[in-house]
Design an enzyme around this catalytic site. Sequence first.
Site, mmCIF file in Angstrom:
data_model
loop_
_atom_site.group_PDB
_atom_site.id
_atom_site.type_symbol
_atom_site.label_atom_id
_atom_site.label_comp_id
_atom_site.label_asym_id
_atom_site.label_seq_id
_atom_site.Cartn_x
_atom_site.Cartn_y
_atom_site.Cartn_z
ATOM 1 N N SER A 69 3.752 -7.288 9.627
ATOM 2 C CA SER A 69 3.299 -7.152 11.003
ATOM 3 C C SER A 69 4.461 -6.787 11.937
ATOM 4 C CB SER A 69 2.599 -8.452 11.419
ATOM 5 O OG SER A 69 1.872 -8.304 12.590
ATOM 6 N N ASP A 105 -7.182 -1.896 9.532
ATOM 7 C CA ASP A 105 -6.349 -2.957 10.105
ATOM 8 C C ASP A 105 -6.407 -2.836 11.625
ATOM 9 O OD1 ASP A 105 -4.313 -4.611 11.040
ATOM 10 O OD2 ASP A 105 -2.792 -3.847 9.672
ATOM 11 N N HIS A 136 -5.250 -7.466 7.790
ATOM 12 C CA HIS A 136 -3.912 -7.188 8.312
ATOM 13 C C HIS A 136 -2.862 -7.844 7.427
ATOM 14 C CE1 HIS A 136 -0.630 -6.666 11.081
ATOM 15 N NE2 HIS A 136 -0.520 -7.970 11.318
#
Length: 542
Positions: A221, A437, A466
């Site tokens: 991320s 995502d 994600h």
Amino acid sequence: MKRALTIVASVVTAAAVLVPGGSSSAAPQAPQVTQAKPASYTPPAPVWGACTNQRLIDAGAQCAMLEVPLDYDKPKGKKIQIAVSRVLHTNPDYKGMIAGNPGGPGGSGLGMARLGAAIPNGVGAKYDWYGFDPRGVGSSQPSLSCNPNYPGAGYDRPNYVPTKKKDLKWWQRVTKKYAKACSKSDAKRLLKHIHTTDVAQDLESLRKAVGAPKLNYYGFSYGTYLGQVYATMFPKKVGRFVWDGVLNADRAFYESNVDQNIAFDKNIRTYFKWLAQNDAVYGLGTSGKAIRKGYYKLLKRLDKQPAAEGRLGPDELGDVLLSAGYYVYDWNTIGLAYAKFVKTGDGADLIAMYAEPGDDNGFAVYNAVQCTDAKWPDWKQTEADAWRVHKKHPFLTWGNTWYNAPCLNWPAKSQQAFDVSGKKVKSPILMIAETKDAATVFSGAVATRKAFPSSFLIEGKGGTTHSGSLSGIACTDDLVASYLDTGVLPKRSKKKRSDLKCDPVPPPAASASARGTGPLTVDDRMPADLRRLLVEAQSSGR
């Protein structure tokens, strides 16, 4: 990205506050960029000792504090302490050190020292794995906190969607006060020195302290953006890099939140459709559109009369369901709780999933990084963008706007966006992203692939999860393992798209009983608590 407090979470959105005037354009302007010149600093060797976290102790980890400059432009000046952890290799085929970041910004990363156990085929045992709490986070000193009792993270807050002037004024007031509280924090000296470029230099200090010729790295991320910044600043020190859930540096950070608002709305529709396909279990009907319509009707009802003893309002319900837009892991558990509430009015299970207020460290650092990493638009543009996107994609837009609202009154100056470039990076980089995502949209992964000519992109075809690597998808996880083992990737496609398509992380089986509390798939390679650490770090950053 991470849901540090209980207000909605994602990777980025600028938000609304009392700043008048400014551009009236509804479309965000392309961010200006800058470069940071790395400073020369060599840290003292860390003194490794026992950890205090029981899971790290059980993993045989060691912990220490890494001394780094508060300001890398003044390497002999004031110092701060970065909390670090490590689990040393046990396989004699030693590959070097590897550091991990779970996301955020604001996510605690000490637990990442345990990530090696999740790498297939025993490859993880060939590395020394390092975790760290980025500056301002968790056990690092100083640790940033502004207001642990921030009203924006409480229960039954005014509606995110400010159709009522009093709700608008409330959110403007509390977000502005939060920013002001940060200016009075005991760790306020961090506010001018907590850019991603600073954290990247902390990573370089860790590499030097360990004595490794190159940095190997596994970022999730926001951690992928940190990796991009590091690779740009120190291209010759890049070893084997894995980026999962790839953030588009060209849209950091306001623009990427606008992207999120659209993508999360699409994903929640996908989730409602899945609930409808499993009507035999949830009993909410066989039409996803009807379930969605019922959800928004329920929000209006909760706005007038909160449930669960006044704790479950429209904001809290949306925050709980947001997790279904991030990941498939908890789809069944959330579905059971939501169906129970719809059919019986009992919201206890839903409110139990809502993060408890009381620790704003992750939220404080999230703001501190993103509010200063790049310029933000003023309130006029923020409001115009929010209403424009909300009209077609209402699920997250206003909640995400208020989550980022402190940035418009942040007490530290914003710098120009960092100019990420992979042109000087020669080492191959492995990137992973699912097609749908929502936190880091797939187009950003494709753009990052272009920016880093040595990269190779795995696409979890059609998936909505994600940062879902190491979830048991052999096509993805085995390539992660072989790459970390050999440093070699397959030949890159000449087309401007992904290089390899794999199955996505699959939804859990729809079941009348919730299976445990952790967000696990049947074949998840991570321990439940480590997966939860990633989920919390990422959802706190939005």
